[in-house]
Design an enzyme around this catalytic site. Structure first.
Site, short mmCIF file in Angstrom:
data_model
loop_
_atom_site.label_atom_id
_atom_site.label_comp_id
_atom_site.label_asym_id
_atom_site.label_seq_id
_atom_site.Cartn_x
_atom_site.Cartn_y
_atom_site.Cartn_z
N ILE A 13 6.53 -14.82 -7.65
CA ILE A 13 7.18 -14.41 -8.90
C ILE A 13 8.61 -14.96 -8.95
CG2 ILE A 13 7.75 -12.44 -10.40
CD1 ILE A 13 5.60 -10.86 -8.90
N ASP A 32 16.14 -17.16 0.35
CA ASP A 32 14.76 -16.93 0.81
C ASP A 32 14.66 -17.43 2.25
OD1 ASP A 32 11.62 -17.00 -0.90
OD2 ASP A 32 11.92 -17.04 1.27
N ASP A 59 18.05 -14.49 6.01
CA ASP A 59 17.32 -13.21 6.09
C ASP A 59 18.28 -12.12 5.61
OD1 ASP A 59 15.50 -11.54 8.80
OD2 ASP A 59 16.20 -10.81 6.86
N PHE A 82 13.71 -9.99 -5.44
CA PHE A 82 12.26 -10.03 -5.18
C PHE A 82 11.95 -9.91 -3.69
CE2 PHE A 82 10.82 -11.23 -9.31
CZ PHE A 82 11.73 -12.12 -9.85
N SER A 126 7.07 -1.81 -8.77
CA SER A 126 5.62 -2.00 -8.86
C SER A 126 4.94 -0.77 -9.42
CB SER A 126 5.09 -2.27 -7.44
OG SER A 126 3.68 -2.09 -7.39
N TYR A 151 4.13 0.39 1.98
CA TYR A 151 4.64 -0.59 1.00
C TYR A 151 5.05 0.13 -0.28
CZ TYR A 151 4.39 -3.57 -3.05
OH TYR A 151 4.69 -4.17 -4.25
N LYS A 155 8.88 0.84 -2.25
CA LYS A 155 9.22 0.61 -3.66
C LYS A 155 9.79 1.89 -4.29
CE LYS A 155 8.23 -3.69 -4.11
NZ LYS A 155 9.35 -4.67 -4.25
N TYR A 179 5.92 -3.96 -12.02
CA TYR A 179 4.87 -4.94 -12.33
C TYR A 179 3.51 -4.27 -12.14
CZ TYR A 179 8.65 -7.92 -10.48
OH TYR A 179 9.85 -8.50 -10.18
N ASN A 201 -5.34 -10.22 -2.22
CA ASN A 201 -5.41 -9.87 -3.64
C ASN A 201 -6.61 -10.53 -4.32
OD1 ASN A 201 -1.88 -10.04 -3.54
ND2 ASN A 201 -3.07 -8.17 -3.68
N LEU A 202 -7.10 -9.86 -5.36
CA LEU A 202 -8.36 -10.27 -5.99
C LEU A 202 -8.38 -11.71 -6.47
CD1 LEU A 202 -11.18 -9.48 -7.04
CD2 LEU A 202 -10.09 -8.88 -9.22
N GLY A 299 -7.37 3.37 0.18
CA GLY A 299 -6.05 3.27 -0.49
C GLY A 299 -6.13 2.69 -1.89
C1 WQD Z 1 -7.22 -5.42 -7.17
C2 WQD Z 1 -8.64 -4.90 -7.24
C3 WQD Z 1 -9.55 -4.20 -5.14
C4 WQD Z 1 -9.83 -8.12 -3.24
C5 WQD Z 1 -1.64 -5.32 -5.82
C6 WQD Z 1 -0.70 -5.73 -4.76
C7 WQD Z 1 0.47 -4.81 -4.69
C8 WQD Z 1 1.03 -4.54 -6.06
C9 WQD Z 1 -0.03 -4.08 -7.04
C10 WQD Z 1 2.97 -5.79 -6.61
C11 WQD Z 1 -8.85 -3.67 -6.37
C12 WQD Z 1 -10.33 -5.38 -5.73
C13 WQD Z 1 -9.57 -7.12 -4.17
C14 WQD Z 1 -11.18 -8.39 -2.89
C15 WQD Z 1 -11.93 -6.68 -4.40
N1 WQD Z 1 1.64 -5.71 -6.56
N2 WQD Z 1 -10.60 -6.43 -4.74
N3 WQD Z 1 -12.18 -7.67 -3.49
O1 WQD Z 1 -4.63 -3.41 -4.79
O2 WQD Z 1 -4.04 -3.48 -7.23
O3 WQD Z 1 -2.37 -4.18 -5.45
O4 WQD Z 1 -1.02 -5.10 -7.05
O5 WQD Z 1 3.75 -4.96 -6.33
O6 WQD Z 1 1.43 -5.48 -3.90
O7 WQD Z 1 -1.38 -5.69 -3.54
O8 WQD Z 1 -4.38 -5.60 -6.04
O9 WQD Z 1 -5.60 -7.71 -6.01
O10 WQD Z 1 -5.52 -6.34 -3.87
O11 WQD Z 1 -6.89 -5.53 -5.79
O12 WQD Z 1 -12.84 -6.04 -4.92
O13 WQD Z 1 -11.49 -9.28 -2.03
O14 WQD Z 1 -9.52 -5.90 -6.75
O15 WQD Z 1 -10.43 -3.25 -4.56
O16 WQD Z 1 -9.73 -2.79 -7.05
P1 WQD Z 1 -3.92 -4.07 -5.88
P2 WQD Z 1 -5.59 -6.37 -5.35
#
Ligand code: WQD
Length: 347
Positions: A13, A32, A59, A82, A126, A151, A155, A179, A201-202, A299
Site C-alpha cells: 500500500i 523502509d 528500522d 504504513f 484496519s 496483530y 492496530k 482498511y 491472503n486470499l 481466528g
Molecule cells: C480473506 C478470506 C479466509 C486464504 C486480511 C489481512 C489483515 C487485514 C485484513 C490489513 C478469509 C479466506 C484466505 C486462503 C481462504 N488487512 N481464505 N483460503 O483474514 O480478512 O485479513 O485483511 O490490515 O492484515 O490478513 O484476509 O485474505 O487472509 O482472508 O479461504 O488460502 O479468504 O478464510 O475468509 P483477512 P485473507
C-alpha cells in the site's frame, strides 16, 4: 510543495500511495528497512511517475537513525505510517515480534513528530479492530471488540496511542484509516503485492494457484451462516486505498477535520464471499482454479464489510475500481512477476 514522509514506502500500500501523492503534486521521502519489502518498488514508482523517491533503509526501532531522517528533511509536513508487520497467523506464533516492531516503531516515530513539530499524521489501521462485528455494514462508531490476534491488538493499541498523543500535542492533527481488504495492483503492472514466502491472503493465493506456483488452494470453510457458506469480506482496490491517503492529507491541510483524530473506514461497502471472489477471478482470467473446500481457519471473521459514507462525504473519496478490476490487475501483476522469475531462471 508539501513534503510527506511515507514509512513502509516499499510495501504494497505504501508504494501505491507514493505514486498517488506524486501524481497530486507532493514531494515524498520514504523510510523502509526492506525486512518485508523489496527496494525494487522504488524503480517501479519512478517508471510510473518519472520521479525519483529517496528511501532511507532504516528500522523505526532505531530511534537515532529514524531521527536522522527528520533532521535531513526538516520540511516534512506530514507523515503517513504504513511500516508494520501484518500477518495474522505469524502474530499469534510470535506476539513479541509484533508488539516490539509495531508499537515500539510507532512510539519512536511519534517522538520525532513531536521534536520536529510535524503537523499532520495519517495512520494505517484496519477493519481488524472491529473483530467479529454483531451487525454489518460496520460504521466508524461500531464497537471495537477484543482483537482476534496480536496483530489486531497492535492496530487497536496504535489507534489509542495516536488519540492520546495527538491530544497531548498542540498543532498536530491525525487521521486513522481503517482498511478492509486491500487487493489488486497498479494498472501499469509496474508495482503490486509481493508476498514474501507462502502467501496467506486470499487474492495472492488465488493468483499463485492460477499461475501454477501453488498446486491448489483451500477455501477455509463453506459452512458459515452466509449466502453461500463462505466468509464475507470487503475487497478494495489498492489504488482506491492509496488515493484516500492523499485525500486525507489534503483534508488535514485544509483543516476540514472535525476532531483532532478523525477516523474513516476504507471499504467499497460491498460484501463478497470467498467463492464469489474465486468465481470473479475465473471469469476475468479464463483460468479454472484448482481449489478444495477445507476446514475453517482459526481466528477468521465470518462476515465484515464497510459503511464508507464518512470517507465518501468528508474526504470526497470515490471508488474507481470494481471487483473485476481488482481480479484483473492482480492477475496481470502475477503474470508479470512470473515472467520476470522465469527470465532470472533462464539466465
Ligand atoms: C480473506 C478470506 C479466509 C486464504 C486480511 C489481512 C489483515 C487485514 C485484513 C490489513 C478469509 C479466506 C484466505 C486462503 C481462504 N488487512 N481464505 N483460503 O483474514 O480478512 O485479513 O485483511 O490490515 O492484515 O490478513 O484476509 O485474505 O487472509 O482472508 O479461504 O488460502 O479468504 O478464510 O475468509 P483477512 P485473507
Amino acid at each position: 510543495m508539501s513534503k510527506i514522509l511515507v514509512t513502509g514506502g516499499c510495501g504494497f500500500i505504501g508504494s501505491h500511495t507514493i505514486v498517488d501523492l506524486l501524481e497530486n503534486g507532493y514531494a515524498v521521502v520514504s523510510i523502509d528497512d526492506n525486512s518485508r519489502s523489496l527496494a525494487y518498488a522504488m524503480s517501479g514508482i519512478e517508471q510510473i511517475t518519472g520521479k525519483k523517491v529517496k528511501n532511507y533503509k532504516v528500522d523505526l526501532k532505531n530511534f537515532d537513525e529514524t531521527r536522522a531522517v527528520f533532521q535531513e528533511n526538516p520540511d516534512i509536513s506530514g507523515v503517513i505510517h504504513f511500516a508494520a508487520y501484518k500477518a495474522v497467523g505469524e502474530s499469534v506464533a510470535e506476539p513479541n515480534l509484533y508488539y516490539e516492531n509495531n508499537i515500539f516503531g510507532l512510539i519512536n516515530l511519534l517522538k520525532c513528530v513531536q521534536e520536529f513539530q510535524v503537523p499532520h499524521f495519517v495512520f494505517s489501521s484496519s477493519c481488524t479492530v472491529y473483530g467479529n462485528p454483531d451487525t454489518v455494514p460496520v460504521t466508524e462508531s461500531s464497537p471495537i471488540k477484543k482483537a482476534e490476534s496480536p496483530y489486531g491488538a497492535t492496530k487497536q493499541m496504535g489507534e489509542q496511542i495516536l488519540q492520546d498523543f495527538t491530544h497531548s500535542q498542540t498543532g498536530l492533527s491525525t487521521i486513522l484509516l481503517r482498511y478492509f481488504n486491500p487487493v489488486g495492483a497498479h494498472p501499469s503492472a509496474l508495482i503490486g503485492e509481493i508476498p514474501l514466502g507462502k502467501p496467506q491472503n486470499l487474492v495472492p493465493v488465488i493468483t499463485q494457484t492460477a499461475i501454477g506456483k501453488l498446486p491448489k488452494m483451500t477455501v477455509y470453510g463453506n459452512d458459515y451462516d452466509t449466502r453461500d457458506g463462505s466468509c464475507v469480506r470487503d475487497y478494495i482496490h489498492v489504488c482506491d486505498i492509496a488515493h484516500a491517503h492523499t485525500l486525507a492529507i489534503q483534508y488535514l491541510e485544509k483543516e476540514k477535520n472535525k476532531t483532532r483524530c478523525d477516523i474513516f473506514n476504507l471499504g467499497t461497502g460491498d460484501g463478497v464471499t470467498v467463492l464469489e471472489a474465486i468465481q470473479m477471478f475465473e471469469k476475468v482470467s479464463g483460468v479454472k482454479l484448482n481449489y478444495e473446500i477445507g476446514p475453517r481457519r482459526a481466528g477468521d471473521v465470518i462476515n465484515i464489510y464497510a459503511n464508507n459514507n464518512l470517507a465518501v462525504a468528508e474526504l470526497g473519496w470515490q471508488i474507481r475500481y470494481n471487483l473485476e478490476d481488482m481480479m484483473r490487475t492482480a492477475w496481470v501483476w502475477e503474470q508479470k512477476i512470473h515472467e520476470a522469475e522465469q527470465k532470472v531462471k533462464s539466465n
